[in-house]
Design a protein around this motif. Structure first.
Motif, short mmCIF file in Angstrom:
data_model
loop_
_atom_site.label_atom_id
_atom_site.label_comp_id
_atom_site.label_asym_id
_atom_site.label_seq_id
_atom_site.Cartn_x
_atom_site.Cartn_y
_atom_site.Cartn_z
N ILE A 135 10.28 -5.59 0.58
CA ILE A 135 11.58 -6.22 0.36
C ILE A 135 12.20 -5.71 -0.93
CG2 ILE A 135 12.71 -8.42 -0.14
CD1 ILE A 135 10.59 -9.72 1.72
N ASP A 136 11.40 -5.67 -2.00
CA ASP A 136 11.91 -5.24 -3.30
C ASP A 136 12.31 -3.76 -3.31
OD1 ASP A 136 11.56 -7.79 -4.23
OD2 ASP A 136 9.76 -7.35 -5.42
N ARG A 137 11.66 -2.95 -2.47
CA ARG A 137 12.04 -1.54 -2.35
C ARG A 137 13.33 -1.36 -1.56
NH1 ARG A 137 6.46 -0.74 -0.98
NH2 ARG A 137 7.09 -0.63 1.21
N GLY A 138 13.75 -2.39 -0.86
CA GLY A 138 14.94 -2.28 -0.03
C GLY A 138 14.66 -1.74 1.36
N ASP A 139 13.39 -1.79 1.80
CA ASP A 139 13.03 -1.22 3.10
C ASP A 139 13.79 -1.85 4.26
OD1 ASP A 139 11.27 0.24 1.60
OD2 ASP A 139 9.46 -0.47 2.60
N ILE A 140 14.11 -3.14 4.14
CA ILE A 140 14.83 -3.81 5.23
C ILE A 140 16.22 -4.27 4.77
CG2 ILE A 140 12.72 -4.51 6.41
CD1 ILE A 140 13.20 -7.36 5.28
N GLY A 141 16.70 -3.72 3.67
CA GLY A 141 18.00 -4.14 3.14
C GLY A 141 17.90 -5.51 2.49
N SER A 142 18.97 -6.26 2.52
CA SER A 142 18.99 -7.61 1.94
C SER A 142 18.34 -8.58 2.91
CB SER A 142 20.43 -8.04 1.66
OG SER A 142 21.06 -7.16 0.75
N PRO A 143 17.27 -9.28 2.50
CA PRO A 143 16.63 -10.24 3.40
C PRO A 143 17.57 -11.39 3.74
CG PRO A 143 15.77 -10.48 1.18
CD PRO A 143 16.65 -9.27 1.17
N ARG A 144 17.57 -11.79 5.01
CA ARG A 144 18.49 -12.83 5.46
C ARG A 144 17.78 -14.01 6.12
NH1 ARG A 144 22.70 -8.97 8.70
NH2 ARG A 144 20.82 -8.71 9.95
N TYR A 145 16.61 -13.74 6.68
CA TYR A 145 15.91 -14.79 7.44
C TYR A 145 14.41 -14.57 7.31
CZ TYR A 145 13.56 -16.61 11.64
OH TYR A 145 12.68 -17.21 12.50
N ILE A 146 13.67 -15.67 7.19
CA ILE A 146 12.22 -15.59 7.17
C ILE A 146 11.63 -16.76 7.94
CG2 ILE A 146 12.09 -16.78 4.94
CD1 ILE A 146 9.55 -15.13 4.36
N LEU A 147 10.60 -16.47 8.72
CA LEU A 147 9.83 -17.49 9.41
C LEU A 147 8.38 -17.37 8.98
CD1 LEU A 147 9.24 -19.63 11.67
CD2 LEU A 147 8.88 -17.68 13.20
N LEU A 148 7.81 -18.48 8.52
CA LEU A 148 6.39 -18.52 8.19
C LEU A 148 5.78 -19.64 9.04
CD1 LEU A 148 8.08 -18.35 5.16
CD2 LEU A 148 5.84 -17.42 4.62
#
Length: 337
Positions: A135-148
């Motif tokens: 996430i911090d490297r920008g691999d998926i761009g700006s995070p918008r949603y997370i499910l845990l």
């Protein structure tokens, strides 16, 4: 660092073994609740002085750090006693069962010249930290949603049944969902803290949360879902994150939480690639490995006078967990300040 351990239950035993495996730190004493557990500690760790009087252990001059692994309601009084005795503190989560008690520990830590570091071992996992780094490297761009999501067997009762007594466990949101709420905050760190939470629960035995789901709202329209059931079997965890340029899915499965040979994986599709990529990890994943690494890093930090997970951060985490429980109990959305 020379370490004294308070508490020798299931996880206390894992802490003892973990400390003994470290080259630069030494377990020198164990304080047990009963003579029965003391006999077991003497048998498994004959190199340590074992006692049933934790105050006697705190009075020793050859202990630098006290590692506290006791029922939740005892965390703060034991931690304050260790600080008063001039020791650094390594403390199992949750920091405290409520904010008033948490503030007592914050004040004690601020007055002391010693440090307190909380145990949050999932941050020290190669598997779960890989997601943070991506996430911090920008691999998926700006995070918008997370499910845990955690699908697991019911909690063990704990010594003398403490985990099923609300006055001792505090809240089951602080018992295990706290780990996943912490991961969510960590992954969304650059976005900022959550602004609101709406939670749901099906109360189980003694009105403790049998099933729990919380939806946290974040700035810029991002949101996270933390969900857990204790009505299931084995121990299966899923984390799914989507961003503006990709997504990550990671799983962990085992017969139980202390499984030494789990099934785990990370799959990512990002940076404009059309095909998902499977990530190979060098080290095993699981709490028994991550606790050892957490303890190593925390003791290294305390040796330098710094905390790997300080009390101010731990207090905020407790605040968000309790707000989620309040939302579920009162059946309403709670704004977070």
């Amino acid at each position: 660092m020379r370490v004294g351990l308070i508490g020798f239950g299931a996880w206390g035993g894992i802490h003892a073994t973990s400390i003994n495996s470290l080259a630069n730190h030494e377990l020198v004493a164990i304080a047990c609740k009963s003579e029965n557990t003391a006999r077991h500690a003497r048998k498994t760790h004959p190199e340590c002085q074992v006692t049933t009087d934790h105050l006697k252990m705190l009075a020793r001059n050859d202990i630098d750090v006290v590692d506290i692994v006791v029922p939740n309601h005892l965390h703060v009084p034991f931690a304050i006693a260790a600080l008063d005795a001039g020791k650094h503190v390594l403390l199992e989560k949750p920091m405290a069962p409520d904010l008033e008690t948490a503030d007592r520990l914050v004040a004690a830590a601020q007055k002391s010249d010693k440090s307190v570091s909380l145990i949050h071992e999932l941050r020290c996992s190669e598997q779960w930290s890989w997601l943070k780094n991506a996430i911090d490297r920008g691999d998926i761009g700006s995070p918008r949603y997370i499910l845990l999501n955690l699908f697991r067997f019911p909690y063990r009762i704990g010594a003398d049944g403490w985990r099923y007594r609300p006055q001792e466990v505090g809240s089951w949101v602080l018992e295990e969902p706290i780990h996943f709420i912490d991961l969510m905050l960590w992954y969304f760190e650059k976005i900022g803290p959550p602004t609101a939470v709406t939670a749901f629960t099906n109360p189980g035995e003694k009105n403790l949360s049998q099933d729990f789901t919380a939806v946290f709202e974040f700035p810029a329209g991002a949101y996270g879902v933390v969900s857990q059931t204790l009505s299931a079997f084995e121990h299966h965890q899923v984390v799914e994150i989507s961003g503006s340029k990709g997504a990550i899915r990671s799983i962990w499965s085992g017969a139980m939480d202390r499984t030494e040979k789990p099934i785990f994986s990370i799959t990512v599709q990002g940076r404009g690639k059309d095909v998902p990529v499977q990530i190979n990890l060098e080290h095993p994943s699981g709490e028994i490995f991550e606790i050892q690494e957490n303890i190593r890093l925390a003791l290294d930090g305390l040796a330098e006078g710094r905390s790997l997970y300080p009390v101010d951060k731990a207090r905020n985490l407790v605040k968000f967990c309790l707000a989620a429980e309040q939302s579920a109990r009162e059946r309403r959305r709670i704004e977070l300040k």
